[in-house]
Scaffold this motif. Sequence first.
Motif, PDB file in Angstrom:
ATOM      1  N   UNK A 204      -3.344 -18.142  -9.657  1.00  0.00           N
ATOM      2  CA  UNK A 204      -1.990 -17.661  -9.944  1.00  0.00           C
ATOM      3  C   UNK A 204      -1.460 -18.265 -11.237  1.00  0.00           C
ATOM      4  N   UNK A 205      -1.817 -19.517 -11.517  1.00  0.00           N
ATOM      5  CA  UNK A 205      -1.393 -20.137 -12.774  1.00  0.00           C
ATOM      6  C   UNK A 205      -1.971 -19.426 -13.978  1.00  0.00           C
ATOM      7  N   UNK A 206      -3.253 -19.081 -13.905  1.00  0.00           N
ATOM      8  CA  UNK A 206      -3.882 -18.350 -15.005  1.00  0.00           C
ATOM      9  C   UNK A 206      -3.251 -16.963 -15.148  1.00  0.00           C
ATOM     10  N   UNK A 207      -3.007 -16.280 -14.021  1.00  0.00           N
ATOM     11  CA  UNK A 207      -2.356 -14.968 -14.067  1.00  0.00           C
ATOM     12  C   UNK A 207      -0.964 -15.075 -14.701  1.00  0.00           C
ATOM     13  N   UNK A 208      -0.228 -16.129 -14.323  1.00  0.00           N
ATOM     14  CA  UNK A 208       1.111 -16.352 -14.880  1.00  0.00           C
ATOM     15  C   UNK A 208       1.035 -16.496 -16.400  1.00  0.00           C
TER      16      UNK A 208
END
Length: 164
Positions: free
Chosen positions: A65-69
């Motif tokens: 989710x951090x990478x997607x963010x």
Amino acid sequence: FGHVLDSQQCDDPSSSLISANFAEGVALAFAGQNLRSGGVRGHELHLIRADLREDDLSFSNMTHRGAQFLLETQPLLGFLGDLGPPRGSPQYMQTVEALLGAGVPFLAPLSGLPELRVPFRPLVVNLRAGLQDELMALLRYAVATLGLSRVGLATPSSSAGVIV
């Protein structure tokens, strides 16, 4: 450049230390380049770390989710370093595919996973050799230089399985 690995969330103390040292080293290198030359082609370099602290997420989901963010909110020139354990997990490879699908180079992953090498991925710049290559180099050294005739191998297993 993006980076996701929150040392507060990581279950593996050695990974936390590696991530913290990696991020600090990159930030210092970027600061030096920005000071000396104003960045690269007039653009300052910055390391942007996603910091998601959600207790209900597993570490793998948090890093995904951090990478997607970062992909959705930042104009990334590249993504540095590792994506968090377990390397080889479905979330890890989904995150790699999301980065590459967005045309964002994945630079210096700490993983020796074969999936980052085969098939050839021009946007992945590996920091180290593959696990099998490292093992073969160690075996050649043990036999040719140390004169060993018997060698044992112990590997930890993880939710991603054995990859050597």
